[in-house]
Design a protein around this motif. Structure first.
Motif, PDB file in Angstrom:
ATOM      1  N   GLY A   1     -13.822  -0.563   0.943  1.00  0.00           N
ATOM      2  CA  GLY A   1     -13.867  -1.969   1.319  1.00  0.00           C
ATOM      3  C   GLY A   1     -13.408  -2.845   0.170  1.00  0.00           C
ATOM      4  O   GLY A   1     -12.951  -2.354  -0.873  1.00  0.00           O
ATOM      5  N   PRO A   2     -13.529  -4.190   0.316  1.00  0.00           N
ATOM      6  CA  PRO A   2     -13.092  -5.115  -0.737  1.00  0.00           C
ATOM      7  C   PRO A   2     -13.751  -4.846  -2.083  1.00  0.00           C
ATOM      8  O   PRO A   2     -13.167  -5.123  -3.128  1.00  0.00           O
TER       9      PRO A   2
ATOM     10  N   ALA B   1      -5.895   0.336  -0.710  1.00  0.00           N
ATOM     11  CA  ALA B   1      -6.434  -0.614   0.269  1.00  0.00           C
ATOM     12  C   ALA B   1      -7.259  -1.696  -0.403  1.00  0.00           C
ATOM     13  O   ALA B   1      -8.022  -1.429  -1.334  1.00  0.00           O
ATOM     14  N   HIS B   2      -7.084  -2.922   0.042  1.00  0.00           N
ATOM     15  CA  HIS B   2      -7.861  -4.088  -0.383  1.00  0.00           C
ATOM     16  C   HIS B   2      -7.571  -4.549  -1.817  1.00  0.00           C
ATOM     17  O   HIS B   2      -8.301  -5.379  -2.345  1.00  0.00           O
ATOM     18  N   GLN B   3      -6.529  -4.031  -2.444  1.00  0.00           N
ATOM     19  CA  GLN B   3      -6.196  -4.483  -3.790  1.00  0.00           C
ATOM     20  C   GLN B   3      -5.219  -5.651  -3.808  1.00  0.00           C
ATOM     21  O   GLN B   3      -5.111  -6.348  -4.809  1.00  0.00           O
TER      22      GLN B   3
ATOM     23  N   ASP C   1      -6.533  -5.779   6.248  1.00  0.00           N
ATOM     24  CA  ASP C   1      -6.495  -6.427   4.942  1.00  0.00           C
ATOM     25  C   ASP C   1      -6.916  -7.884   5.070  1.00  0.00           C
ATOM     26  O   ASP C   1      -6.663  -8.524   6.091  1.00  0.00           O
ATOM     27  N   SER C   2      -7.527  -8.411   4.036  1.00  0.00           N
ATOM     28  CA  SER C   2      -7.915  -9.823   4.029  1.00  0.00           C
ATOM     29  C   SER C   2      -6.774 -10.681   3.496  1.00  0.00           C
ATOM     30  O   SER C   2      -6.172 -10.362   2.468  1.00  0.00           O
TER      31      SER C   2
ATOM     32  N   LYS D   1       0.842  -1.192   0.000  1.00  0.00           N
ATOM     33  CA  LYS D   1       0.000   0.000   0.000  1.00  0.00           C
ATOM     34  C   LYS D   1       0.877   1.241   0.000  1.00  0.00           C
ATOM     35  O   LYS D   1       1.863   1.313   0.732  1.00  0.00           O
TER      36      LYS D   1
ATOM     37  N   LEU E   1       0.743  -7.204   3.931  1.00  0.00           N
ATOM     38  CA  LEU E   1      -0.619  -6.933   4.376  1.00  0.00           C
ATOM     39  C   LEU E   1      -0.606  -6.525   5.836  1.00  0.00           C
ATOM     40  O   LEU E   1       0.319  -6.854   6.587  1.00  0.00           O
TER      41      LEU E   1
ATOM     42  N   GLN F   1      -5.060  -8.673  -2.537  1.00  0.00           N
ATOM     43  CA  GLN F   1      -5.537 -10.033  -2.771  1.00  0.00           C
ATOM     44  C   GLN F   1      -5.782 -10.286  -4.256  1.00  0.00           C
ATOM     45  O   GLN F   1      -5.341 -11.307  -4.804  1.00  0.00           O
TER      46      GLN F   1
END
Length: 279
Positions: free
Chosen positions: A199-200, A128-130, A150-151, A97, A145, A132
């Motif tokens: 968000g995702p 953010a959230h990119q 982050d997932s 990030k 992450l 994955q």
């Protein structure tokens, strides 16, 4: 089942409209309809419910959509990594990030560069959230992450460090001189609503705070007195002069992890992970 059939089905399942799916695929609608019918016949289950007004997924169709997306993503990643191996066989793409993990990232890159036979590392700055998606579709080989923000679902990970969090405030704000805060203190600042991150799905949640997508943007808005944020304490290092970082005692700890696709067989990824986790 052929990859071509999966592409056809995923297009129809996402569009829920044969005409739009055919246009997206660059083909006529009749052969697309026949291909889906043949796929259903071969699998022995209905994948779509068709009426004159709408197309809907059956339960089996929803399962195949999820599986199909994963398979097509893996195929796309394999194609992309294969082409890159031919043009840059000893390179590695690391997704981070923008504006995060500066000190840790510098130490990691320096330590890895000192290894015999180290690959060239290309940095892919993302929002953010990119991470994955970048890992899944082969645009990146490895990523840093921050959990729990982050997932890491579907990825292999190794923890690198855990830290507390700080509130980032304008240096002129009355709370900027405090030695510590609590989350309730930060939430009770009507003039500085908490920033909203995407968000995702790429959309920001509803709320009064400013929408932000990277730290450069965030810090500018905080300095202007438009918003605030609670971030890992490493974000407080080398802050611009018009900002202050105050520890937030009851904020959940943040763990930085290095993540990569579980099917990765790249020697450079294994070497980078080994260096990153070396104590």
């Amino acid at each position: 089942m052929e990859i071509r059939e999966l592409r056809y089905f995923v297009a129809v399942a996402e569009e829920l409209h044969f005409g739009k799916a055919a246009q997206r695929l660059g083909m006529a609608q009749p052969p697309l309809s026949r291909a889906i019918t043949q796929l259903e016949r071969r699998l022995g289950v209905p994948l779509l419910e068709r009426t004159s007004r709408k197309v809907a997924l059956t339960e089996a169709g929803a399962v195949l959509l999820a599986e199909g997306r994963a398979i097509l993503g893996a195929v796309t990643a394999a194609e992309r990594r294969t082409r890159r191996a031919a043009t840059a066989p000893s390179s590695l793409v690391l997704a981070v990030k923008s504006g995060t993990a500066g000190g840790l990232l510098t130490k990691l890159l320096d330590a890895y560069a000192a290894e015999p036979g180290a690959a060239a590392v290309d940095l892919l700055l993302c929002e953010a959230h990119q991470h994955q998606q970048l890992l899944q579709d082969g645009q990146a080989d490895v990523a840093l992450l921050h959990l729990p923000f982050d997932s890491a679902a579907g990825l292999d990970t190794e923890a690198l460090c855990t830290e507390g969090q700080v509130a980032i405030l304008p240096s002129s704000h009355p709370l900027a001189d405090r030695s510590r805060l609590r989350m309730a203190d930060v939430a009770a600042l009507p003039e500085l609503p908490m920033a909203r991150w995407p968000g995702p799905g790429g959309n920001c949640p509803e709320g009064p705070g400013a929408e932000v997508r990277n730290r450069t943007q965030l810090f500018q808005l905080i300095a202007l007195g438009r918003t605030t944020a609670v971030l890992p304490e490493s974000a407080g290092a080398d802050l611009r002069r018009d900002l202050a970082a105050v520890p937030v005692l009851d904020a959940p700890p943040v763990t930085t992890v290095i993540a990569w696709p579980p099917h990765s067989r790249l020697r450079a990824v294994a070497d980078l992970v080994r260096v990153a986790t070396r104590r």
